[in-house]
Scaffold this motif. Structure first.
Motif, PDB file in Angstrom:
ATOM      1  N   GLU A 146      12.684  66.355  31.209  1.00 32.80           N
ATOM      2  CA  GLU A 146      13.765  67.078  30.559  1.00 32.80           C
ATOM      3  C   GLU A 146      14.386  68.079  31.522  1.00 32.80           C
ATOM      4  O   GLU A 146      13.684  68.709  32.300  1.00 32.80           O
ATOM      5  N   PRO A 147      15.693  68.233  31.485  1.00 33.58           N
ATOM      6  CA  PRO A 147      16.334  69.204  32.374  1.00 33.58           C
ATOM      7  C   PRO A 147      15.999  70.631  31.961  1.00 33.58           C
ATOM      8  O   PRO A 147      15.776  70.916  30.796  1.00 33.58           O
ATOM      9  N   ALA A 148      15.969  71.499  32.939  1.00 32.62           N
ATOM     10  CA  ALA A 148      15.778  72.924  32.672  1.00 32.62           C
ATOM     11  C   ALA A 148      17.151  73.574  32.678  1.00 32.62           C
ATOM     12  O   ALA A 148      17.884  73.485  33.650  1.00 32.62           O
ATOM     13  N   GLY A 149      17.527  74.176  31.582  1.00 31.66           N
ATOM     14  CA  GLY A 149      18.826  74.835  31.513  1.00 31.66           C
ATOM     15  C   GLY A 149      19.940  73.899  31.103  1.00 31.66           C
ATOM     16  O   GLY A 149      19.737  72.740  30.773  1.00 31.66           O
ATOM     17  N   HIS A 150      21.126  74.411  31.167  1.00 30.40           N
ATOM     18  CA  HIS A 150      22.331  73.707  30.725  1.00 30.40           C
ATOM     19  C   HIS A 150      23.211  73.475  31.934  1.00 30.40           C
ATOM     20  O   HIS A 150      23.643  74.429  32.572  1.00 30.40           O
ATOM     21  N   THR A 151      23.468  72.213  32.270  1.00 29.08           N
ATOM     22  CA  THR A 151      24.317  71.882  33.402  1.00 29.08           C
ATOM     23  C   THR A 151      25.472  71.034  32.912  1.00 29.08           C
ATOM     24  O   THR A 151      25.293  69.861  32.570  1.00 29.08           O
ATOM     25  N   ALA A 152      26.657  71.634  32.853  1.00 31.53           N
ATOM     26  CA  ALA A 152      27.845  70.892  32.436  1.00 31.53           C
ATOM     27  C   ALA A 152      28.315  70.003  33.582  1.00 31.53           C
ATOM     28  O   ALA A 152      28.286  70.400  34.744  1.00 31.53           O
ATOM     29  N   HIS A 153      28.714  68.783  33.253  1.00 29.51           N
ATOM     30  CA  HIS A 153      29.280  67.868  34.244  1.00 29.51           C
ATOM     31  C   HIS A 153      30.774  68.167  34.319  1.00 29.51           C
ATOM     32  O   HIS A 153      31.538  67.787  33.430  1.00 29.51           O
ATOM     33  N   GLU A 154      31.164  68.862  35.333  1.00 31.58           N
ATOM     34  CA  GLU A 154      32.566  69.295  35.483  1.00 31.58           C
ATOM     35  C   GLU A 154      33.456  68.132  35.905  1.00 31.58           C
ATOM     36  O   GLU A 154      33.032  67.235  36.629  1.00 31.58           O
ATOM     37  N   GLY A 155      34.687  68.145  35.448  1.00 28.89           N
ATOM     38  CA  GLY A 155      35.683  67.166  35.859  1.00 28.89           C
ATOM     39  C   GLY A 155      35.409  65.752  35.389  1.00 28.89           C
ATOM     40  O   GLY A 155      35.768  64.800  36.069  1.00 28.89           O
ATOM     41  N   HIS A 156      34.798  65.599  34.248  1.00 23.02           N
ATOM     42  CA  HIS A 156      34.457  64.279  33.730  1.00 23.02           C
ATOM     43  C   HIS A 156      35.586  63.810  32.814  1.00 23.02           C
ATOM     44  O   HIS A 156      35.643  64.190  31.652  1.00 23.02           O
ATOM     45  N   ALA A 157      36.466  62.974  33.353  1.00 26.64           N
ATOM     46  CA  ALA A 157      37.641  62.538  32.600  1.00 26.64           C
ATOM     47  C   ALA A 157      37.350  61.351  31.682  1.00 26.64           C
ATOM     48  O   ALA A 157      38.119  61.080  30.769  1.00 26.64           O
ATOM     49  N   HIS A 158      36.266  60.645  31.914  1.00 25.81           N
ATOM     50  CA  HIS A 158      35.926  59.457  31.133  1.00 25.81           C
ATOM     51  C   HIS A 158      35.288  59.865  29.804  1.00 25.81           C
ATOM     52  O   HIS A 158      34.429  60.730  29.766  1.00 25.81           O
ATOM     53  N   ALA A 159      35.728  59.256  28.711  1.00 27.11           N
ATOM     54  CA  ALA A 159      35.130  59.522  27.398  1.00 27.11           C
ATOM     55  C   ALA A 159      34.097  58.447  27.092  1.00 27.11           C
ATOM     56  O   ALA A 159      34.408  57.259  27.077  1.00 27.11           O
ATOM     57  N   HIS A 160      32.852  58.849  26.881  1.00 31.23           N
ATOM     58  CA  HIS A 160      31.793  57.907  26.542  1.00 31.23           C
ATOM     59  C   HIS A 160      31.826  57.604  25.047  1.00 31.23           C
ATOM     60  O   HIS A 160      32.178  58.448  24.240  1.00 31.23           O
ATOM     61  N   GLY A 161      31.441  56.395  24.718  1.00 31.57           N
ATOM     62  CA  GLY A 161      31.375  55.970  23.330  1.00 31.57           C
ATOM     63  C   GLY A 161      31.167  54.471  23.267  1.00 31.57           C
ATOM     64  O   GLY A 161      31.009  53.807  24.298  1.00 31.57           O
ATOM     65  N   ALA A 162      31.166  53.935  22.065  1.00 32.52           N
ATOM     66  CA  ALA A 162      30.984  52.499  21.884  1.00 32.52           C
ATOM     67  C   ALA A 162      32.009  51.735  22.708  1.00 32.52           C
ATOM     68  O   ALA A 162      33.201  52.020  22.649  1.00 32.52           O
ATOM     69  N   GLY A 163      31.548  50.810  23.521  1.00 32.37           N
ATOM     70  CA  GLY A 163      32.445  49.988  24.324  1.00 32.37           C
ATOM     71  C   GLY A 163      32.918  50.623  25.613  1.00 32.37           C
ATOM     72  O   GLY A 163      33.797  50.075  26.282  1.00 32.37           O
ATOM     73  N   CYS A 164      32.361  51.772  26.016  1.00 29.62           N
ATOM     74  CA  CYS A 164      32.825  52.433  27.243  1.00 29.62           C
ATOM     75  C   CYS A 164      32.320  51.752  28.502  1.00 29.62           C
ATOM     76  O   CYS A 164      32.794  52.049  29.599  1.00 29.62           O
TER      77      CYS A 164
END
Length: 98
Positions: free
Chosen positions: A50-68
């Motif tokens: 498990e990651p320690a802390g909160h790390t935002a993935h900056e500059g992520h233009a792709h939207a994840h979801g069904a069929g991505c």
């Protein structure tokens, strides 16, 4: 980003190529998705990876979801998306990088 060292004390199952659990490449090792947790072999036992802390993935233009087009892995109360060697989880209007 660091990872918490939390040993899974009663883990009798040995993960591997044919164990039936989804392998998740993660940096220099492989995690295995097992009952909503990610397990990593470490010094003769299995850790909860498990990651320690909160790390935002900056500059992520792709939207994840069904069929991505990215594989998914159930992780606790949400789904992570495997993307370029990272696990992305939707969180508060952005994706966290696990």
């Amino acid at each position: 980003m660091t990872t918490l060292h939390h040993e899974h004390p009663t883990h009798e199952h040995a993960h591997g190529t044919d164990c039936g659990h989804q392998a998740v490449p993660h940096g220099d090792h492989v995690d295995y998705a097992h009952d909503g947790h990610l397990h990593r072999e470490h010094s003769g036992h299995w850790d909860e990876c498990e990651p320690a802390g909160h790390t935002a993935h900056e500059g992520h233009a792709h939207a994840h979801g069904a069929g991505c087009g990215h594989d998914t892995v159930r992780h606790g109360d949400h789904v992570d998306y495997l993307h370029d060697g990272h696990r992305h989880a939707a969180h508060d209007g952005h994706y966290d990088d696990h």
